[in-house]
Design a protein around this motif. Sequence first.
Motif, mmCIF file in Angstrom:
data_model
loop_
_atom_site.group_PDB
_atom_site.id
_atom_site.type_symbol
_atom_site.label_atom_id
_atom_site.label_comp_id
_atom_site.label_asym_id
_atom_site.label_seq_id
_atom_site.Cartn_x
_atom_site.Cartn_y
_atom_site.Cartn_z
ATOM 1 N N CYS A 1 26.794 46.620 -25.115
ATOM 2 C CA CYS A 1 25.805 45.651 -25.608
ATOM 3 C C CYS A 1 25.495 45.900 -27.081
ATOM 4 N N ILE A 2 25.303 47.168 -27.437
ATOM 5 C CA ILE A 2 24.985 47.503 -28.827
ATOM 6 C C ILE A 2 26.172 47.192 -29.734
ATOM 7 N N ALA A 3 27.390 47.476 -29.274
ATOM 8 C CA ALA A 3 28.582 47.147 -30.071
ATOM 9 C C ALA A 3 28.699 45.640 -30.260
ATOM 10 N N GLU B 1 28.605 43.656 -33.862
ATOM 11 C CA GLU B 1 29.641 42.696 -34.270
ATOM 12 C C GLU B 1 29.038 41.329 -34.593
ATOM 13 N N LEU B 2 28.064 40.907 -33.806
ATOM 14 C CA LEU B 2 27.398 39.629 -34.068
ATOM 15 C C LEU B 2 26.636 39.657 -35.392
ATOM 16 N N ILE B 3 25.975 40.772 -35.685
ATOM 17 C CA ILE B 3 25.252 40.898 -36.948
ATOM 18 C C ILE B 3 26.237 40.881 -38.123
ATOM 19 N N SER B 4 27.357 41.551 -37.960
ATOM 20 C CA SER B 4 28.379 41.536 -39.012
ATOM 21 C C SER B 4 28.864 40.111 -39.270
ATOM 22 N N GLY B 5 29.128 39.383 -38.199
ATOM 23 C CA GLY B 5 29.539 37.989 -38.339
ATOM 24 C C GLY B 5 28.459 37.139 -38.981
ATOM 25 N N ALA B 6 27.213 37.401 -38.631
ATOM 26 C CA ALA B 6 26.100 36.658 -39.217
ATOM 27 C C ALA B 6 26.015 36.913 -40.720
ATOM 28 N N LEU C 1 23.926 33.506 -34.669
ATOM 29 C CA LEU C 1 24.563 34.774 -34.303
ATOM 30 C C LEU C 1 23.544 35.904 -34.262
ATOM 31 N N GLY C 2 22.559 35.856 -35.158
ATOM 32 C CA GLY C 2 21.493 36.854 -35.132
ATOM 33 C C GLY C 2 20.687 36.797 -33.848
ATOM 34 N N VAL C 3 20.427 35.584 -33.367
ATOM 35 C CA VAL C 3 19.705 35.418 -32.097
ATOM 36 C C VAL C 3 20.526 35.993 -30.942
ATOM 37 N N LEU C 4 21.827 35.731 -30.943
ATOM 38 C CA LEU C 4 22.682 36.299 -29.892
ATOM 39 C C LEU C 4 22.686 37.828 -29.957
ATOM 40 N N ALA C 5 22.653 38.378 -31.156
ATOM 41 C CA ALA C 5 22.593 39.835 -31.303
ATOM 42 C C ALA C 5 21.304 40.378 -30.689
ATOM 43 N N LEU C 6 20.200 39.693 -30.921
ATOM 44 C CA LEU C 6 18.932 40.128 -30.320
ATOM 45 C C LEU C 6 18.993 40.093 -28.799
ATOM 46 N N GLU C 7 19.676 39.103 -28.239
ATOM 47 C CA GLU C 7 19.826 39.048 -26.781
ATOM 48 C C GLU C 7 20.612 40.250 -26.270
ATOM 49 N N GLU C 8 21.645 40.658 -27.001
ATOM 50 C CA GLU C 8 22.426 41.831 -26.595
ATOM 51 C C GLU C 8 21.564 43.094 -26.623
ATOM 52 N N VAL C 9 20.739 43.232 -27.645
ATOM 53 C CA VAL C 9 19.849 44.391 -27.730
ATOM 54 C C VAL C 9 18.848 44.356 -26.572
#
Length: 95
Positions: free
Chosen positions: A30-32, A36-41, A56-64
């Motif tokens: 999940c953290i990885a 990756e999503l933050i990098s893409g963002a 993409l930032g929102v999706l990263a928050l969901e993973e966290v």
Amino acid sequence: MATDPWVIAGLARMSDMPADDQIRAAIEACIANADELISGARNLAAAGSPRLAYHLGVLALEEVGKSSILGMRDIAQKAGSELPNSIAKGLDDHV
């Protein structure tokens, strides 16, 4: 501790691991994914696409958030308890 299917979904290589290692690997995945999503963002923002970067930032928050719920569920199970339904339901929507 019994392993629920949600723990190893999408991570077939984990099937031979002990349960604690499976949970740790799922949390790390999940953290990885979030990283990756933050990098893409960041790349999208730099390329002039701030709206796509935001999503993409929102999706990263969901993973966290998912990694946090996985950790909470593991702690609850080890304590012989269950997560409240309001939190456990989040796994149904996000795993």
